[in-house]
Design a protein around this motif. Structure first.
Motif, short mmCIF file in Angstrom:
data_model
loop_
_atom_site.label_atom_id
_atom_site.label_comp_id
_atom_site.label_asym_id
_atom_site.label_seq_id
_atom_site.Cartn_x
_atom_site.Cartn_y
_atom_site.Cartn_z
N ALA A 279 -13.05 32.40 54.83
CA ALA A 279 -13.68 31.11 55.16
C ALA A 279 -14.63 31.23 56.35
CB ALA A 279 -12.61 30.06 55.44
N SER A 280 -14.33 32.13 57.29
CA SER A 280 -15.13 32.22 58.51
C SER A 280 -16.53 32.77 58.25
CB SER A 280 -14.43 33.12 59.53
OG SER A 280 -14.57 34.49 59.20
N ARG A 281 -16.66 33.65 57.25
CA ARG A 281 -17.95 34.29 56.94
C ARG A 281 -18.48 35.12 58.10
NH1 ARG A 281 -19.43 35.81 52.77
NH2 ARG A 281 -21.65 35.47 53.09
N LYS A 282 -17.61 35.47 59.06
CA LYS A 282 -18.04 36.29 60.19
C LYS A 282 -18.16 37.75 59.74
CE LYS A 282 -18.11 32.89 63.17
NZ LYS A 282 -17.24 32.78 64.34
N PHE A 283 -18.93 38.51 60.51
CA PHE A 283 -19.21 39.89 60.14
C PHE A 283 -18.12 40.86 60.59
CE2 PHE A 283 -23.36 37.84 60.10
CZ PHE A 283 -23.86 38.28 58.88
N PHE A 284 -17.35 40.47 61.60
CA PHE A 284 -16.29 41.33 62.12
C PHE A 284 -15.02 40.50 62.33
CE2 PHE A 284 -20.29 43.15 63.53
CZ PHE A 284 -20.14 44.49 63.17
N VAL A 285 -13.90 41.21 62.40
CA VAL A 285 -12.65 40.59 62.82
C VAL A 285 -12.17 41.30 64.07
CG1 VAL A 285 -11.97 39.94 60.48
CG2 VAL A 285 -11.21 42.14 61.41
N ARG A 286 -11.37 40.60 64.84
CA ARG A 286 -10.65 41.18 65.96
C ARG A 286 -9.46 40.28 66.27
NH1 ARG A 286 -11.10 40.06 71.18
NH2 ARG A 286 -11.16 42.27 71.63
N LYS A 287 -8.38 40.74 66.76
CA LYS A 287 -8.04 42.10 67.13
C LYS A 287 -7.16 42.67 66.04
CE LYS A 287 -7.14 40.63 71.90
NZ LYS A 287 -6.03 40.64 72.87
N ILE A 288 -7.35 43.95 65.69
CA ILE A 288 -6.60 44.55 64.60
C ILE A 288 -6.23 45.99 64.98
CG2 ILE A 288 -8.68 45.30 63.38
CD1 ILE A 288 -7.18 44.61 60.75
N ARG A 289 -5.02 46.41 64.61
CA ARG A 289 -4.50 47.74 64.94
C ARG A 289 -4.51 48.64 63.70
NH1 ARG A 289 -0.66 44.09 67.27
NH2 ARG A 289 -0.54 44.21 69.55
N SER A 290 -4.46 49.95 63.94
CA SER A 290 -4.42 50.90 62.82
C SER A 290 -3.15 50.74 62.01
CB SER A 290 -4.53 52.33 63.34
OG SER A 290 -3.43 52.65 64.19
N SER A 291 -2.09 50.24 62.63
CA SER A 291 -0.83 50.06 61.91
C SER A 291 -0.91 48.94 60.86
CB SER A 291 0.31 49.75 62.90
OG SER A 291 0.00 48.61 63.68
N ASP A 292 -1.92 48.08 60.98
CA ASP A 292 -2.12 47.01 59.99
C ASP A 292 -2.95 47.55 58.81
OD1 ASP A 292 -0.80 44.78 61.28
OD2 ASP A 292 -2.39 44.91 62.77
N SER A 293 -2.45 48.63 58.21
CA SER A 293 -3.23 49.33 57.19
C SER A 293 -3.47 48.47 55.95
CB SER A 293 -2.54 50.63 56.80
OG SER A 293 -1.22 50.38 56.34
N GLY A 294 -2.51 47.60 55.62
CA GLY A 294 -2.71 46.75 54.45
C GLY A 294 -3.90 45.83 54.62
N LEU A 295 -4.02 45.22 55.79
CA LEU A 295 -5.14 44.32 56.06
C LEU A 295 -6.44 45.11 56.14
CD1 LEU A 295 -6.13 41.48 56.59
CD2 LEU A 295 -5.53 41.77 59.01
#
Length: 306
Positions: A279-295
């Motif tokens: 819904a946001s249509r933003k170009f990036f997301v934050r904050k995300i970790r390498s352990s969130d491999s599914g996402l």
């Protein structure tokens, strides 16, 4: 991409696996990385096969909400300037990740060639964010990391720092005088700057010492310094991005990033998270970790399928 060149600066301090994944996702665009001096050395194999990425040799100590973020960003921009500036230089953290194809980002920025995509609005008395500049903060500890490892010494030093900040609140400050009457502007740390604005930021940051001396003692100076320099220059009207002060909720108006509402603003994988990103249509997301491999895998599939 309409022949619109991009370059990325990254501020990173941990999670080498996440940094590698981010840098790989930004290929083939030029990537320059600052790795926090306080962090363990970045394993050389992390980026060894990614030829489009370079790690700055000079590292700066970065403390939470301290001026080191500004100094590290300035060092990144200076090196980008030395290499030759792209049409837009984009600042990311090591825990950002693209949510849309980079070609779509290039197309979007090409429509704003010569302008900046940056959140910026004035901070004035009565603003919910006035506390950031209403006193002379000290965010850097008084002692080195080594000395602070000794519990009694570290605890005493931290107590002294906190007392000093409370006294500074009582004393207050008139930051406009320190800045020769310039108005302070605030916004998200992450932005895309045009070559002219990178030149303006670097020239004024180095040649006009008030931008360093005044903001060195602000809270979260990375959300103030470059925004204020540009807002008080001939680049002020060359800006695309949110300009409304929403107090503490302004963080969710980051112009290029989807910012999570979860505790600590860390993204967690869920149906609701994925819906919010769409819904946001933003170009990036934050904050995300390498352990969130599914996402991360979902973001890759979505981005590459577009």
């Amino acid at each position: 991409m309409k022949n619109h060149s991009l370059a990325f600066c990254i501020l990173a301090h941990d999670d080498p696996a996440m940094l590698r994944r981010l840098v790989a996702a930004l290929c083939p665009h030029s990537v320059l990385i600052h790795w926090d001096k306080r962090a363990p050395a970045l394993p050389p194999e992390t980026l060894s096969d990614l030829d489009h990425a370079t790690v700055l040799a000079k590292r700066t100590d970065i403390h939470w909400a301290g001026f080191g973020m500004v100094e590290a960003t300035a060092a990144l921009l200076e090196e980008m300037q030395n290499q030759g500036l792209a049409d837009h230089t984009i600042l990311l953290s090591g825990h950002c990740y693209p949510a849309r194809p980079l070609g779509e980002l290039a197309d979007y920025l090409s429509c704003h060639r010569g302008k900046d995509v940056i959140q910026s609005y004035p901070v004035h008395p009565g603003s919910a964010l006035w506390n950031l500049i209403g006193r002379k903060w000290r965010m850097e500890p008084y002692l080195s990391d080594t000395l602070r490892r000794f519990a009694p010494i570290g605890a005493i030093a931290e107590f002294v720092r906190k007392v000093r900040n409370r006294i500074a609140r009582i004393v207050g400050r008139e930051i406009a005088k320190e800045l020769d009457g310039a108005a302070v502007h605030h916004g998200a740390s992450w932005w895309a700057l045009s070559p002219a604005s990178v030149e303006t930021v670097l020239q004024r940051f180095r040649a006009e010492p008030q931008w360093r001396s005044a903001f060195r003692s602000c809270f979260a100076s990375d959300e103030l310094t470059f925004h204020s320099i540009l807002a008080n220059s001939d680049r002020a009207e060359k800006r695309i991005g949110p300009s409304e002060d929403k107090g503490g909720r302004s963080i969710y108006d980051a112009p290029l990033h989807h910012v999570a509402t979860e505790p600590g603003r860390w993204l967690t994988d869920s149906v609701e998270t994925r819906q919010a990103i769409r819904a946001s249509r933003k170009f990036f997301v934050r904050k995300i970790r390498s352990s969130d491999s599914g996402l991360l895998d979902w973001l890759d599939r979505r981005r590459l399928a577009a």
